[in-house]
Design a protein around this motif. Structure first.
Motif, PDB file in Angstrom:
ATOM      1  N   UNK A   1       0.701  -1.249   0.045  1.00  9.77           N
ATOM      2  CA  UNK A   1      -0.066   0.060   0.087  1.00  9.77           C
ATOM      3  C   UNK A   1       0.879   1.063   0.004  1.00  9.77           C
ATOM      4  N   UNK A   2       2.025   1.120   0.348  1.00 12.54           N
ATOM      5  CA  UNK A   2       3.072   2.281   0.481  1.00 12.54           C
ATOM      6  C   UNK A   2       3.495   2.682  -1.091  1.00 12.54           C
ATOM      7  N   UNK A   3       3.470   1.657  -1.924  1.00 15.98           N
ATOM      8  CA  UNK A   3       4.016   1.724  -3.199  1.00 15.98           C
ATOM      9  C   UNK A   3       2.977   2.644  -3.967  1.00 15.98           C
ATOM     10  N   UNK A   4       3.925   3.729  -4.668  1.00 15.56           N
ATOM     11  CA  UNK A   4       3.102   4.416  -5.652  1.00 15.56           C
ATOM     12  C   UNK A   4       2.816   3.503  -6.957  1.00 15.56           C
ATOM     13  N   UNK A   5       1.514   3.583  -7.262  1.00 13.88           N
ATOM     14  CA  UNK A   5       0.994   2.420  -8.241  1.00 13.88           C
ATOM     15  C   UNK A   5       1.245   3.204  -9.696  1.00 13.88           C
ATOM     16  N   UNK A   6       1.624   4.610  -9.705  1.00 16.80           N
ATOM     17  CA  UNK A   6       2.011   5.022 -10.800  1.00 16.80           C
ATOM     18  C   UNK A   6       3.424   4.292 -11.413  1.00 16.80           C
ATOM     19  N   UNK A   7       4.380   4.251 -10.412  1.00 11.90           N
ATOM     20  CA  UNK A   7       5.585   3.760 -10.802  1.00 11.90           C
ATOM     21  C   UNK A   7       5.478   2.430 -11.305  1.00 11.90           C
ATOM     22  N   UNK A   8       4.638   1.812 -10.468  1.00 13.74           N
ATOM     23  CA  UNK A   8       4.565   0.244 -11.038  1.00 13.74           C
ATOM     24  C   UNK A   8       3.870   0.132 -12.180  1.00 13.74           C
ATOM     25  N   UNK A   9       2.869   1.116 -12.602  1.00 10.62           N
ATOM     26  CA  UNK A   9       2.192   0.845 -13.959  1.00 10.62           C
ATOM     27  C   UNK A   9       3.055   1.473 -14.896  1.00 10.62           C
ATOM     28  N   UNK A  10       3.852   2.508 -14.674  1.00 14.12           N
ATOM     29  CA  UNK A  10       5.039   2.885 -15.652  1.00 14.12           C
ATOM     30  C   UNK A  10       5.793   1.728 -15.879  1.00 14.12           C
ATOM     31  N   UNK A  11       6.433   1.151 -14.948  1.00 14.51           N
ATOM     32  CA  UNK A  11       7.303  -0.008 -15.099  1.00 14.51           C
ATOM     33  C   UNK A  11       6.810  -0.957 -16.165  1.00 14.51           C
ATOM     34  N   UNK A  12       5.578  -1.359 -15.939  1.00 10.97           N
ATOM     35  CA  UNK A  12       4.940  -2.472 -16.467  1.00 10.97           C
ATOM     36  C   UNK A  12       4.633  -1.927 -18.065  1.00 10.97           C
ATOM     37  N   UNK A  13       4.343  -0.842 -18.263  1.00 10.42           N
ATOM     38  CA  UNK A  13       4.390  -0.192 -19.601  1.00 10.42           C
ATOM     39  C   UNK A  13       5.752  -0.276 -20.153  1.00 10.42           C
ATOM     40  N   UNK A  14       6.721  -0.079 -19.468  1.00  5.61           N
ATOM     41  CA  UNK A  14       8.012  -0.042 -20.190  1.00  5.61           C
ATOM     42  C   UNK A  14       8.607  -1.404 -20.307  1.00  5.61           C
ATOM     43  N   UNK A  15       8.148  -2.382 -19.782  1.00  6.60           N
ATOM     44  CA  UNK A  15       8.383  -3.718 -19.781  1.00  6.60           C
ATOM     45  C   UNK A  15       7.609  -4.323 -21.228  1.00  6.60           C
ATOM     46  N   UNK A  16       6.824  -3.780 -21.529  1.00  9.69           N
ATOM     47  CA  UNK A  16       5.964  -3.977 -22.881  1.00  9.69           C
ATOM     48  C   UNK A  16       6.621  -3.461 -23.821  1.00  9.69           C
ATOM     49  N   UNK A  17       7.196  -2.033 -23.760  1.00 12.79           N
ATOM     50  CA  UNK A  17       8.045  -1.394 -24.747  1.00 12.79           C
ATOM     51  C   UNK A  17       9.298  -1.985 -24.966  1.00 12.79           C
ATOM     52  N   UNK A  18      10.079  -2.539 -23.820  1.00 18.06           N
ATOM     53  CA  UNK A  18      11.091  -3.063 -24.047  1.00 18.06           C
ATOM     54  C   UNK A  18      11.018  -4.366 -25.069  1.00 18.06           C
ATOM     55  N   UNK A  19       9.892  -5.064 -24.700  1.00 20.73           N
ATOM     56  CA  UNK A  19       9.705  -6.350 -25.515  1.00 20.73           C
ATOM     57  C   UNK A  19       9.633  -5.968 -27.043  1.00 20.73           C
ATOM     58  N   UNK A  20       8.628  -4.859 -27.210  1.00 19.56           N
ATOM     59  CA  UNK A  20       8.501  -4.462 -28.574  1.00 19.56           C
ATOM     60  C   UNK A  20       9.764  -3.904 -29.366  1.00 19.56           C
ATOM     61  N   UNK A  21      10.422  -3.341 -28.318  1.00 19.47           N
ATOM     62  CA  UNK A  21      11.758  -2.895 -28.871  1.00 19.47           C
ATOM     63  C   UNK A  21      12.726  -3.922 -29.390  1.00 19.47           C
TER      64      UNK A  21
END
Length: 162
Positions: A76-96
């Motif tokens: 609950x202390x985690x900023x969900x935006x940071x997690x969501x951004x990283x999940x999106x980055x993981x998709x972008x890494x895969x696409x790259x």
């Protein structure tokens, strides 16, 4: 630590090319851990095969990083935006990496290099997001991001030898 016999299955080509990267031990161990390394030793015989194995190692680490990120999302202390951004980055890494490998198959080394460089940048973007948004919780994912950075750096170096 990877057992020595596992590293001994690597071809001289893998060892030689990995030695030219910034993180040679990471290069060798990540490739040695892949199940296809023992099943398909032919992939170890040339630069493109070794690069393909290195990209497969990044993909395996992305799967581990996704799992770690999902576990962090439950905090609950985690900023969900940071997690969501990283999940999106993981998709972008895969696409790259998909784009880069497709470009190599067409003989377009310039597009491949750009795509692999973009993947490396996405790793840094995820890492920076945690620094900016989740002070004090970064160590929980720092190991995943550090390894992704090393693996991505190795792909950039190996691309020069395809």
């Amino acid at each position: 630590m990877v057992p020595r016999p596992l590293l001994d299955i690597l071809s001289p080509e893998v060892k030689s090319l990995c030695a030219k990267t910034r993180f040679p031990y990471t290069c060798e161990t990540s490739i040695a851990k892949l199940p296809e390394t023992t099943i398909v030793p032919a992939r170890q015989k040339d630069g493109l095969g070794v690069l393909t194995l290195a990209v497969d190692a990044v993909r395996a680490k992305i799967a581990e990083a996704r799992k770690a990120a999902k576990e962090l999302a439950a905090d609950p202390r985690m900023d969900k935006t940071a997690i969501n951004d990283c999940m999106a980055m993981y998709d972008d890494i895969t696409t790259s990496y998909d784009t880069g490998m497709a470009a190599l198959k067409r003989g377009d080394k310039a597009t491949a290099a750009t795509s692999f460089d973009a993947a490396r940048t996405f790793v840094d973007t995820c890492d920076q997001g945690f620094l900016d948004r989740s002070a004090g919780l970064k160590p929980a994912i720092a190991g995943e991001e550090k390894m992704l950075a090393e693996l991505s750096s190795n792909v950039l170096a190996l691309n020069k030898y395809t």
